[in-house]
Design a protein around this motif. Structure first.
Motif, PDB file in Angstrom:
ATOM      1  N   ALA B 355       0.843  -1.203   0.000  1.00 18.78           N
ATOM      2  CA  ALA B 355       0.000   0.000   0.000  1.00 18.78           C
ATOM      3  C   ALA B 355       0.875   1.249   0.000  1.00 18.78           C
ATOM      4  CB  ALA B 355      -0.912  -0.006   1.223  1.00 18.78           C
ATOM      5  N   ALA B 356       1.940   1.224   0.810  1.00 18.60           N
ATOM      6  CA  ALA B 356       2.831   2.383   0.863  1.00 18.60           C
ATOM      7  C   ALA B 356       3.455   2.632  -0.509  1.00 18.60           C
ATOM      8  CB  ALA B 356       3.922   2.163   1.907  1.00 18.60           C
ATOM      9  N   VAL B 358       2.278   1.703  -3.444  1.00 16.32           N
ATOM     10  CA  VAL B 358       1.244   2.174  -4.376  1.00 16.32           C
ATOM     11  C   VAL B 358       1.023   3.667  -4.177  1.00 16.32           C
ATOM     12  CG1 VAL B 358      -1.225   2.090  -4.878  1.00 16.32           C
ATOM     13  CG2 VAL B 358       0.067  -0.031  -4.651  1.00 16.32           C
ATOM     14  N   TYR B 359       0.981   4.098  -2.910  1.00 13.98           N
ATOM     15  CA  TYR B 359       0.773   5.531  -2.670  1.00 13.98           C
ATOM     16  C   TYR B 359       1.931   6.331  -3.266  1.00 13.98           C
ATOM     17  CZ  TYR B 359       0.058  10.008  -0.570  1.00 13.98           C
ATOM     18  OH  TYR B 359      -0.140  11.354  -0.422  1.00 13.98           O
ATOM     19  N   LEU B 360       3.150   5.884  -2.981  1.00 18.78           N
ATOM     20  CA  LEU B 360       4.319   6.651  -3.414  1.00 18.78           C
ATOM     21  C   LEU B 360       4.415   6.726  -4.932  1.00 18.78           C
ATOM     22  CD1 LEU B 360       6.956   5.404  -0.825  1.00 18.78           C
ATOM     23  CD2 LEU B 360       6.065   7.724  -1.063  1.00 18.78           C
ATOM     24  N   TYR B 363      -0.020   7.669  -6.455  1.00 14.10           N
ATOM     25  CA  TYR B 363      -0.825   8.793  -5.975  1.00 14.10           C
ATOM     26  C   TYR B 363      -0.018  10.041  -5.685  1.00 14.10           C
ATOM     27  CZ  TYR B 363      -4.972   5.879  -5.550  1.00 14.10           C
ATOM     28  OH  TYR B 363      -6.041   5.095  -5.822  1.00 14.10           O
ATOM     29  N   LEU B 369       6.650  16.330   0.732  1.00 20.28           N
ATOM     30  CA  LEU B 369       5.968  15.266   1.467  1.00 20.28           C
ATOM     31  C   LEU B 369       6.554  13.909   1.084  1.00 20.28           C
ATOM     32  CD1 LEU B 369       3.716  14.597   3.445  1.00 20.28           C
ATOM     33  CD2 LEU B 369       2.228  14.216   1.484  1.00 20.28           C
ATOM     34  N   ILE B 372       9.953  13.421   2.478  1.00 20.57           N
ATOM     35  CA  ILE B 372       9.946  13.043   3.898  1.00 20.57           C
ATOM     36  C   ILE B 372       9.595  11.557   4.040  1.00 20.57           C
ATOM     37  CG2 ILE B 372       8.721  13.336   6.081  1.00 20.57           C
ATOM     38  CD1 ILE B 372       8.538  16.300   5.434  1.00 20.57           C
ATOM     39  N   LEU B 373       8.595  11.111   3.271  1.00 21.50           N
ATOM     40  CA  LEU B 373       8.200   9.694   3.362  1.00 21.50           C
ATOM     41  C   LEU B 373       9.364   8.788   2.960  1.00 21.50           C
ATOM     42  CD1 LEU B 373       4.571   9.779   1.869  1.00 21.50           C
ATOM     43  CD2 LEU B 373       5.263   9.654   4.266  1.00 21.50           C
TER      44      LEU B 373
END
Lengths: 295, 550
Positions: B355-356, B358-360, B363, B369, B372-373
Motif C-alpha cells: 500500500a505504501a 502504491v501511494y508513493l 498517488y 511530502l 519526507i516519506l
C-alpha cells in the motif's frame, strides 16, 4: 459518482497512512528511546557517560561510563572496513568491468547469499573457525577485536560490493571510451578515471556498510569476548555498544536499565549521522550528474 | 625505445591488477562456500571426543544374555559401567544416557531363578549375592517372559534376559554391551611425583596390552616396567580380546579365578578384563579389607580416549519436540513457531508495504511530502536490529501490553522489513509500462480499478520478490526477537504466547552452553530455509526478466 469519489478519497487516505508508517515508526523509535534513556542524565553527567571508561552499573555506587564500548564499536568497525573495502572494491570492479556474464552471475549469487546469511550463523562460524584460528595463531582466548572485525568484514562485504558495482555501472560510457581512446590501458582507465568518478557512490556504500557494522549485534557478541574493558590491542577482548545493550538487558533494572537505553541513544545517534552522511553524499552526486548533463 | 618499455610495464601492471581482482572475487566465493560448507558439515556430522573405561568393542550377546529395551528407545550400545549405574539408581532418567527425556525403569528377573542369577552376574559380576546393592528403582519380575512383557509395554524400561527367551522381537530392541576394559595394577596407576598414567588412544592401548610399551613412564606414569598378563587360554575373555583386535602376549597357565588376582599382584601389571569381573573383584574379600584400611584399590581400569562420530541432523531431530531447554528432543515446535512468525509478519507487512509503495508511485505528487516519506523509509532501513528490539520491548511489549509473544515479535519484524518491501514494490510498480495504465484508463476504468486489476498484477512478481527478501531477513533475526518474542520453545498457542524462533534457538543453545552440535544442526536447518527463500526470489526475478523481455 459522488460515492465513487468518496471511496477513492478514503482509499487514497488509507494508502497514505500506510506510506506514513515508516516515518511514524522512526519518530516513535526516537521518542521512546530518548524518553527511556534521557532520565539517566539527571543522575550522571553526559560527559561522564560518554568519556569515562568506568562501567560498574551494579556496584554500590553505580558508575556508568561507556567510552570503552564506543572505542570498541569503532575499532571493530574500522578494522573490519580495512579488510572489507579493498576486497569489496575489487569484487565490485570485477563485476562491473571485467567479468564474463557467467562468472558475474555466479559471484553475484554468492554475494546475495552472503548478504542473506543470518548473523547468528556468522557468529557460530566465527567461534568455530575464526576464533579457533586466532587462538592457535596469536594465543589468548581467540575472542578479540580481530576476530570480531574479520566476521564483520565478511558481513559488510556484500554492501560494499553492491554499491561499488552499481556506482561503476551508473557512469556514462563516454568516460570509459574517452579514456581508452586516449591510449590508456584498461587498468589505467579503471584506476584513474572510473573509480575516481564513482568515488562518492563508493564512499556512500562504505559508510552504509559502516552503519551495518556498528549496529551488528549477535555475530560480534559471539566472537568479541564481551569483557567490559578498554580494548588494548587486536588480540584484546572487546565489548561494543550493541553488546552492552543485549548483555545486560535480560536482568537490568532501574538506572542500569535506563543506562542501556542511553547506550541505545548513543548508538542511534551514530547511525543517524552515518545515514545522513550517505544521503548527503548521494544527493550531491545526483545534482552533480544532473548538473553535468545540463552543461 | 623508452615508450614500448613503459607500455610493457603498464601491460604488466594491468595483468597483475586484474589477477589480484580475479583472486579476490574467487575469495568471496570461497568464503561463502567455507561458511555454508562448514556449518552444514558440523550440522550433519558430529565428532566428539569420548573418554571411557571400556573399549569400543561391543557384544550383542554377552554370556549368552541379551539386553533389551522398549522399542521407543534410541539406545543401541550401552557401556558396562552405565548398565551398573542403571541398576544402582545412579540414573533415574535416560537423558544422560541416550538423550531421551524418559523415566528409567530397570527390570530384573528374580535373582533366585537361574536366569535372574545369570543376568545379575552380567551386571554386578559373579560372587557373593548378599553383598549386592540393587537400586530402589529396580522392578523384579518372576520370569524372563514377564520381563519381556514389561519392557514391551513400558517406555523407558530395560532388562537383561537369556538370549533364547527372545522369541518375539515385537515392541523391543536389543542393545549391545561394551564391557572389555584395560586394567592395570595399582602401582602402575599411582600418582608418583605428580605424574600419572594419562588417558590413551586406541593405538596406545593396543601397544600396551601386546607388550609393545616397555615402561609406564612412556605413558606419563611411574618408572616401572610394563608386565602384560594375557587372559587364560581358551577363556571367554581371550575370545573377546581376540574379537576386539587385541593381541595380548604370553600364555600363562592360570584360570579365570586367579587371573585378576595375578594382575593385581604383578608389578606394573596390565591386562584385559570384563568390567563386571572388576566390580566383583572390588567387592571380593581382600579388596574390601584393603579399602576399609584406607589402601588404594589394587586394580584400576585405564581410561581410553576415542572419537565418536555419527549423524547429527536426523529426521528425528526435525520431528521431535525440544525438551529440557533443547538438551534433548528435536526442534519441531521451533520450526513451526518460526513459520507461524513468518506468516504473521507477512500478513501484517505485505499489505502495509505494498500500500505504501502504491501511494508513493501512483498517488503522491513529487514534493517535500514524498521526500519526507522516502527519508523515513531510508532511515528505518538503516536502524540496527538491537534498536528495533529495544523499541519493540518498550512499545509493543510494555505500552501496548502485548507482552513477550508472537504479536510483539512480528510487529517488530514488520517495521524491520518494511523498507525492503516498500522499495522493491516501488521498483516493481515503476517498471510497469505507462501504456498499460493509459490503456486501462482509456477503456473507462477508474484509477482504483486500474491499479487493482492492471498495475498490481503486472508488478506481482517483483512485489513477491520483495516479500521473499523481507522474510528472508526476518527468519535470521535474533537481536530484535530476544526481548520481544520471548524464548519459550513450546508450540505457540496464540498471538500473545512467547515463542522461540530457529535463530534464537541457535543463539541460546550456544549462549546457555547446552550443545554446540545441536546449535550447528539448528543452524543448518536455518541456512536451508534461507537458501530456499533465496532460490525462490531468484526464480521470480528470472521469470520477471523473461516477461519484461517478451
Amino acid at each position: 459518482m459522488k460515492r465513487q469519489r468518496a471511496l477513492e478519497k478514503t482509499i487514497e487516505a488509507t494508502l497514505f497512512g500506510a506510506a506514513a508508517v515508516s516515518v511514524l515508526a522512526v519518530i516513535l523509535i526516537t521518542v521512546f528511546l530518548f524518553q527511556s534513556g534521557l532520565p539517566l542524565f539527571g543522575k550522571v553527567k553526559v560527559s561522564e557517560f560518554l568519556f569515562s571508561t568506568d562501567w560498574a552499573p551494579t556496584a554500590a555506587t553505580p558508575r556508568f561510563g561507556i567510552l570503552s564500548f564506543i572505542v570498541g564499536s569503532f575499532s571493530v568497525t574500522g578494522l573490519s572496513l580495512l579488510f572489507a573495502v579493498p576486497v569489496g572494491l575489487a569484487v565490485g570492479i570485477y563485476l562491473a568491468e571485467l567479468a564474463e556474464k557467467k562468472n558475474s552471475r555466479l559471484i553475484r549469487s554468492a554475494v546475495e547469499l552472503l548478504a542473506g546469511i543470518p548473523s547468528v550463523i556468522y557468529g557460530l562460524f566465527g567461534i568455530a573457525v575464526i576464533s579457533a584460528a586466532s587462538r592457535t595463531l596469536f594465543g589468548g582466548s581467540g575472542y578479540s577485536v580481530l576476530s570480531a572485525a574479520i566476521v564483520l568484514a565478511i558481513m559488510t562485504l556484500p554492501t560494499i560490493i553492491n554499491v561499488t558495482e552499481v556506482s561503476l555501472r551508473a557512469l556514462p560510457r563516454e568516460l570509459k571510451e574517452g579514456s581508452l581512446a586516449l591510449g590508456a590501458t584498461e587498468w589505467q582507465t579503471i584506476g584513474k578515471v572510473l573509480v575516481p568518478a564513482a568515488r562518492s557512490g563508493i564512499v556512500a556504500g562504505v559508510i552504509l556498510g559502516m552503519g551495518r557494522a556498528i549496529g551488528e549485534t549477535m555475530a560480534v557478541l559471539m566472537v568479541g569476548g564481551n569483557a567490559p574493558i578498554m580494548p588494548t590491542g587486536l588480540n584484546s577482548m572487546v565489548r561494543t555498544l550493541t553488546m552492552n545493550i543485549i548483555t545486560d538487558m535480560s536482568y537490568a533494572t532501574g538506572d542500569h536499565l535506563t543506562s542501556l537505553f542511553a547506550t541505545g541513544i548513543v548508538l542511534f545517534a551514530f547511525i543517524l549521522i552515518l545515514n545522513l552522511g550517505v544521503q548527503l553524499i548521494l544527493k550531491r552526486t545526483i545534482s552533480q550528474v544532473e548538473g553535468a548533463a545540463g552543461a | 625505445m623508452p615508450d614500448t618499455k613503459s607500455h610493457g610495464r603498464r601491460i604488466l601492471q594491468q595483468k597483475a591488477a586484474f589477477a589480484a581482482i580475479r583472486g579476490l572475487s574467487i575469495l568471496t566465493i570461497a568464503i561463502l562456500a567455507l561458511i555454508i560448507g562448514f556449518i552444514a558439515w558440523k550440522g550433519l556430522r558430529f565428532d566428539r571426543e569420548t573418554r571411557s573405561t571400556v573399549l569400543p568393542f561391543a557384544e550383542a550377546s554377552p554370556k549368552g544374555l541379551a539386553i533389551v529395551v522398549n522399542r521407543e528407545s534410541a539406545l543401541e550400545v550401552v557401556e558396562a559401567p552405565v548398565l551398573l549405574g542403571i541398576y544402582t539408581d545412579e540414573y533415574i532418567n535416560w537423558s544422560k544416557i541416550s538423550g531421551e527425556d524418559t523415566d528409567l525403569l530397570p527390570v530384573a528377573v528374580d535373582p533366585a531363578t537361574p536366569e535372574g542369577a545369570a543376568a545379575r552376574d552380567l551386571v554386578f559380576g559373579a560372587g557373593a549375592a548378599e553383598a549386592i546393592a540393587w537400586g530402589g528403582l529396580v522392578e523384579f519380575v518372576p520370569s524372563p517372559e514377564a520381563a519381556l512383557e514389561k519392557v514391551r509395554t513400558t517406555p523407558g524400561s530395560i532388562a537383561v534376559l537369556p538370549h533364547e527367551a527372545l522369541r518375539d522381537l515385537a515392541g523391543i530392541a536389543t542393545v549391545s554391551l561394551r564391557r572389555l576394559s584395560v586394567v592395570a595394577s595399582a602401582d602402575a596407576m599411582a600418582l608418583v611425583e605428580n605424574r600419572q598414567v594419562e588417558d590413551m588412544d586406541d593405538v596406545e592401548v593396543a601397544r600396551l596390552v601386546s607388550g609393545g610399551v616397555p615402561s609406564w613412564a612412556a605413558l606419563g606414569g611411574p618408572e616401572l616396567a610394563v608386565a602384560p598378563i594375557a587372559p587364560p587360554a581358551g577363556s571367554p575373555l581371550e575370545a573377546a580380546a581376540k574379537a576386539a583386535g587385541q593381541k595380548p602376549a604370553g600364555n600363562p597357565a592360570i584360570d579365570m579365578a586367579g587371573y585378576l588376582a595375578a594382575l593385581a599382584g604383578a608389578k606394573g601389571g596390565v591386562g584385559l578384563a570384563f568390567a563386571e569381573d572388576l566390580v566383583a573383584f572390588a567387592r571380593s574379600g581382600e579388596e574390601a579389607v584393603a579399602l576399609a584400611n584406607g589402601e588404594a584399590p589394587s586394580l584400576a581400569p585405564l581410561t581410553r580416549r576415542g572419537h565418536e562420530r555419527g549423524w547429527n541432523l536426523s529426521l528425528r531431530y526435525l520431528v521431535e519436540e525440544p525438551r529440557l531447554s533443547g538438551r534433548v528432543g528435536g526442534i519441531s515446535t521451533i520450526i513451526l513457531n518460526t513459520f507461524a512468525m513468518l506468516i504473521l509478519t507477512l500478513l501484517i507487512a505485505a499489505p502495509l508495504g505494498v500500500a505504501a509503495a502504491v501511494y508513493l508511485i501512483e498517488y503522491a505528487k513529487q514534493g517535500p511530502l514524498v521526500r519526507i516519506l522516502r527519508l523515513g523509509t531510508e532511515t528505518l532501513a538503516g536502524i540496527p536490529s538491537i534498536i528495533f528490539g529495544l523499541f519493540g520491548m518498550l512499545f509493543f511489549v510494555d505500552i501496548l501490553h502485548f507482552g513477550f509473544g508472537l504479536l510483539s515479535g512480528c510487529l517488530t519484524l514488520t517495521l524491520m522489513i518494511l523498507p525492503t518491501i516498500v522499495r522493491t514494490s516501488e521498483e516493481a510498480l515503476k517498471s510497469v509500462p505507462r501504456a498499460l495504465r493509459e490503456g486501462s484508463l482509456a477503456l473507462g476504468a477508474t484509477k482504483l480499478q486500474t491499479i487493482a486489476k492492471v498495475v498490481l498484477p503486472a508488478a506481482a512478481p517483483g512485489i513477491l520478490t520483495g516479500l521473499i527478501l523481507g522474510i528472508g531477513r526476518a527468519v535470521g533475526e535474533t537481536a530484535a526477537l530476544l526481548f520481544t518474542m520471548g524464548s519459550d520453545y513450546k508450540l505457540a498457542t496464540g498471538l500473545f504466547s512467547s515463542a522461540r524462533a530457529l535463530s534464537t534457538h541457535v543463539y541460546l543453545l550456544f549462549a546457555e552452553g547446552i550443545s554446540f552440535d545441536r546449535a550447528f544442526s539448528t543452524a543448518t536447518v536455518l541456512i536451508l530455509i534461507v537458501l530456499l527463500f533465496n532460490v525462490a526470489a531468484k526464480r521470480l526475478v528470472g521469470r520477471m526478466g523473461r516477461n519484461a523481455a517478451a
